[in-house]
Design a protein around this motif. Structure first.
Motif, PDB file in Angstrom:
ATOM      1  N   UNK A  62      -2.395   2.712  -5.541  1.00 41.74           N
ATOM      2  CA  UNK A  62      -2.165   4.101  -5.149  1.00 41.74           C
ATOM      3  C   UNK A  62      -2.853   4.415  -3.825  1.00 41.74           C
ATOM      4  N   UNK A  63      -4.072   3.907  -3.670  1.00 43.23           N
ATOM      5  CA  UNK A  63      -4.800   4.141  -2.422  1.00 43.23           C
ATOM      6  C   UNK A  63      -4.071   3.478  -1.254  1.00 43.23           C
ATOM      7  N   UNK A  64      -3.586   2.256  -1.479  1.00 44.16           N
ATOM      8  CA  UNK A  64      -2.831   1.536  -0.435  1.00 44.16           C
ATOM      9  C   UNK A  64      -1.545   2.293  -0.095  1.00 44.16           C
ATOM     10  N   UNK A  65      -0.843   2.792  -1.107  1.00 45.87           N
ATOM     11  CA  UNK A  65       0.398   3.539  -0.879  1.00 45.87           C
ATOM     12  C   UNK A  65       0.139   4.814  -0.088  1.00 45.87           C
ATOM     13  N   UNK A  66      -0.968   5.476  -0.386  1.00 48.96           N
ATOM     14  CA  UNK A  66      -1.325   6.689   0.348  1.00 48.96           C
ATOM     15  C   UNK A  66      -1.528   6.372   1.823  1.00 48.96           C
ATOM     16  N   UNK A  67      -2.238   5.274   2.088  1.00 50.15           N
ATOM     17  CA  UNK A  67      -2.491   4.879   3.479  1.00 50.15           C
ATOM     18  C   UNK A  67      -1.208   4.487   4.205  1.00 50.15           C
ATOM     19  N   UNK A  68      -0.214   3.985   3.471  1.00 43.03           N
ATOM     20  CA  UNK A  68       1.037   3.559   4.093  1.00 43.03           C
ATOM     21  C   UNK A  68       2.066   4.670   4.151  1.00 43.03           C
ATOM     22  N   UNK A  69       1.730   5.855   3.622  1.00 44.21           N
ATOM     23  CA  UNK A  69       2.681   6.966   3.653  1.00 44.21           C
ATOM     24  C   UNK A  69       3.769   6.836   2.605  1.00 44.21           C
ATOM     25  N   UNK A  70       3.461   6.112   1.522  1.00 42.58           N
ATOM     26  CA  UNK A  70       4.418   5.911   0.443  1.00 42.58           C
ATOM     27  C   UNK A  70       4.083   6.827  -0.731  1.00 42.58           C
ATOM     28  N   UNK A  71       5.050   7.006  -1.614  1.00 43.26           N
ATOM     29  CA  UNK A  71       4.800   7.772  -2.831  1.00 43.26           C
ATOM     30  C   UNK A  71       3.759   7.035  -3.660  1.00 43.26           C
ATOM     31  N   UNK A  72       2.737   7.758  -4.137  1.00 41.09           N
ATOM     32  CA  UNK A  72       1.602   7.152  -4.838  1.00 41.09           C
ATOM     33  C   UNK A  72       1.937   6.970  -6.314  1.00 41.09           C
ATOM     34  N   UNK A  73       2.653   5.907  -6.611  1.00 43.89           N
ATOM     35  CA  UNK A  73       3.116   5.646  -7.977  1.00 43.89           C
ATOM     36  C   UNK A  73       2.203   4.682  -8.728  1.00 43.89           C
ATOM     37  N   UNK A  74       1.438   3.881  -8.019  1.00 48.72           N
ATOM     38  CA  UNK A  74       0.615   2.861  -8.659  1.00 48.72           C
ATOM     39  C   UNK A  74       1.391   1.623  -9.067  1.00 48.72           C
ATOM     40  N   UNK A  75       2.687   1.609  -8.794  1.00 46.42           N
ATOM     41  CA  UNK A  75       3.527   0.430  -9.039  1.00 46.42           C
ATOM     42  C   UNK A  75       4.095  -0.053  -7.709  1.00 46.42           C
ATOM     43  N   UNK A  76       4.420  -1.346  -7.668  1.00 42.70           N
ATOM     44  CA  UNK A  76       4.953  -1.936  -6.425  1.00 42.70           C
ATOM     45  C   UNK A  76       6.370  -2.428  -6.670  1.00 42.70           C
ATOM     46  N   UNK A  77       7.312  -1.829  -5.963  1.00 42.31           N
ATOM     47  CA  UNK A  77       8.710  -2.256  -6.053  1.00 42.31           C
ATOM     48  C   UNK A  77       8.920  -3.492  -5.180  1.00 42.31           C
ATOM     49  N   UNK A  78       9.841  -4.387  -5.545  1.00 46.72           N
ATOM     50  CA  UNK A  78      10.072  -5.602  -4.762  1.00 46.72           C
ATOM     51  C   UNK A  78      10.356  -5.336  -3.289  1.00 46.72           C
ATOM     52  N   UNK A  79      11.062  -4.274  -2.989  1.00 52.97           N
ATOM     53  CA  UNK A  79      11.423  -3.997  -1.602  1.00 52.97           C
ATOM     54  C   UNK A  79      10.292  -3.460  -0.743  1.00 52.97           C
ATOM     55  N   UNK A  80       9.163  -3.090  -1.374  1.00 55.39           N
ATOM     56  CA  UNK A  80       8.057  -2.531  -0.592  1.00 55.39           C
ATOM     57  C   UNK A  80       7.243  -3.596   0.127  1.00 55.39           C
ATOM     58  N   UNK A  81       7.326  -4.841  -0.365  1.00 49.21           N
ATOM     59  CA  UNK A  81       6.497  -5.910   0.174  1.00 49.21           C
ATOM     60  C   UNK A  81       7.339  -7.165   0.403  1.00 49.21           C
ATOM     61  N   UNK A  82       7.051  -7.869   1.513  1.00 48.22           N
ATOM     62  CA  UNK A  82       7.634  -9.187   1.769  1.00 48.22           C
ATOM     63  C   UNK A  82       6.478 -10.182   1.854  1.00 48.22           C
ATOM     64  N   UNK A  83       6.522 -11.208   1.018  1.00 45.79           N
ATOM     65  CA  UNK A  83       5.462 -12.222   1.032  1.00 45.79           C
ATOM     66  C   UNK A  83       5.889 -13.412   1.884  1.00 45.79           C
ATOM     67  N   UNK A  84       5.022 -13.822   2.789  1.00 45.87           N
ATOM     68  CA  UNK A  84       5.257 -15.002   3.618  1.00 45.87           C
ATOM     69  C   UNK A  84       4.023 -15.895   3.551  1.00 45.87           C
ATOM     70  N   UNK A  85       4.144 -17.128   4.047  1.00 42.22           N
ATOM     71  CA  UNK A  85       3.028 -18.074   3.964  1.00 42.22           C
ATOM     72  C   UNK A  85       1.883 -17.727   4.899  1.00 42.22           C
ATOM     73  N   UNK A  86       2.134 -16.851   5.863  1.00 46.16           N
ATOM     74  CA  UNK A  86       1.107 -16.454   6.829  1.00 46.16           C
ATOM     75  C   UNK A  86       1.699 -15.506   7.846  1.00 46.16           C
ATOM     76  N   UNK A  87       1.017 -15.303   8.976  1.00 44.62           N
ATOM     77  CA  UNK A  87       1.569 -14.443  10.030  1.00 44.62           C
ATOM     78  C   UNK A  87       2.938 -14.942  10.458  1.00 44.62           C
ATOM     79  N   UNK A  88       3.797 -14.035  10.899  1.00 49.98           N
ATOM     80  CA  UNK A  88       5.148 -14.420  11.300  1.00 49.98           C
ATOM     81  C   UNK A  88       5.444 -13.936  12.720  1.00 49.98           C
ATOM     82  N   UNK A  89       6.407 -14.588  13.312  1.00 49.12           N
ATOM     83  CA  UNK A  89       6.935 -14.201  14.624  1.00 49.12           C
ATOM     84  C   UNK A  89       8.410 -13.865  14.430  1.00 49.12           C
TER      85      UNK A  89
END
Length: 379
Positions: free
Chosen positions: A178-205
């Motif tokens: 919820x704290x992270x969502x608040x900082x990102x300007x997202x609705x503070x639901x306390x749950x993470x939807x698949x579309x909110x995050x993309x996981x990669x092996x490290x920094x990307x270009x």
């Protein structure tokens, strides 16, 4: 490019695949075949050597071979220089999971790190985080699994606290979300939807943009492609040269300005290249990704976006060994290999064990074979 190295005995053509010229030695009972070998590995020991039919290794023969070569002692190196391409490696496509409109996209070439937005949908950021498990489900209180631990590791790295980094999504995890969502300007639901995050092996270009700002997006819709942020070298090898591509092996890359940098084989994969026409068959290639090790190598490579380079591979090295030209080997009728040793006006057949093949020569050992020994050669 250096001359292709020869092959080990284990990889010589089987009968019927490549005809080898046969020669019957003068005055002897041994039928021999000139060994035509194509190197595929660092070395092989010939087995089952023997001189059947009543002949022996010391039996003299009157007729001399047309020419001779000396057994030499040297360091034998199976090496190859290959053309390659300097870049950022393979591209990966990011697909959307949230339905909406693309309101922000990064520029091609931009580098994005953990916690930053990869792109935005309806002015809501899709955040980049590090991990190997794709975001495939909703994460909420009560969820358990490696993807939960992966999320918690990222939250901790971004400075959020008050929860244990494990595979359980607890109320404490939800509070940090919820704290992270608040900082990102997202609705503070306390749950993470698949579309909110993309996981990669490290920094990307960001490599290329597949969609444009203002386009509609949704599940499985391609948005952009990306690569890693460090320079790598990509080489395509023929399958016959696969012995060169051992993961973890050190190599040397030569940049366009002739600067040589250290590299390491980080990834080896098989790819199939489609034929260019109806008559052209698909070709199987070995794709090798070489990581450039260290800040010095990366700094030298940073001068170039994409560039043609050369990579020097070393598949094997044997120091201080006895060698003969590959053409001096005889495939003995009873199995294994031998050489024709020339002493004065007589010759005799001597079985040998072969080792590394490289640069047209082969490592040999056996009784009666010493440095300076003369061996017969074909015309």
């Amino acid at each position: 490019m250096s001359e292709p190295a020869a092959a080990t005995a284990a990889d010589q053509p089987s009968p019927g695949t490549e005809e080898a010229p046969r020669r019957k030695r003068r005055g002897g009972k041994i039928a021999a075949t000139t060994a035509l070998l194509v190197v595929a590995t660092g070395g092989a020991a010939a087995a089952g050597l023997g001189l059947g039919g009543g002949s022996s290794a010391d039996e003299p023969h009157d007729a001399l071979p047309p020419r001779t070569a000396e057994v030499t002692r040297q360091t034998l190196t199976d090496s190859r220089s290959e053309d390659a391409e300097l870049g950022y490696g393979s591209t990966i496509t990011a697909t959307g999971n949230l339905s909406g409109t693309l309101t922000e996209l990064p520029a091609a070439g931009r580098k994005i790190t953990r916690g930053q937005a990869l792109y935005e949908v309806d002015e809501h950021p899709v955040t980049l985080m590090y991990g190997s498990v794709p975001a495939y489900r909703v994460l909420r209180t009560g969820t358990e699994g490696t993807d939960v631990k992966q999320l918690e590791k990222n939250l901790k790295a971004l400075g959020y606290t008050g929860f244990a980094v494990d595979d359980e999504y607890t109320d404490s995890t939800a509070a940090a979300v919820e704290e992270w969502q608040k900082d990102r300007g997202l609705e503070e639901t306390g749950t993470v939807e698949p579309g909110q995050v993309v996981f990669t092996s490290g920094p990307v270009r960001v490599d290329t943009l597949v969609a444009a700002k203002g386009d509609r997006t949704g599940p499985n819709q391609k948005v952009l492609s990306y690569t890693g942020t460090t320079k790598v070298v990509t080489v395509e090898l023929d399958t016959t040269d696969q012995r060169l591509a051992e993961q973890g092996r050190k190599v040397t890359a030569t940049l366009p300005d002739d600067t040589k940098v250290d590299g390491r084989i980080a990834q080896v994969s098989t790819i199939i290249e489609a034929g260019s026409g109806e008559q052209d068959e698909a070709k199987t290639k070995v794709e090798v990704v070489v990581a450039l090790d260290g800040a010095k190598a990366q700094k030298a490579a940073d001068k170039y976006a994409l560039a043609a380079v050369h990579v020097d591979f070393t598949a094997g090295r044997r120091k201080n060994v006895l060698t003969v030209p590959v053409a001096a080997l005889l495939a003995l009728e009873e199995g294994g290999f031998g050489v024709e040793v020339v002493k004065g006006s007589t010759t005799s057949y001597v079985p040998v064990t072969t080792g590394l093949f490289a640069g047209g020569r082969v490592e040999v050992s056996g009784d009666g074979v010493t440095e300076g020994t003369k061996v017969g050669m074909p015309e």
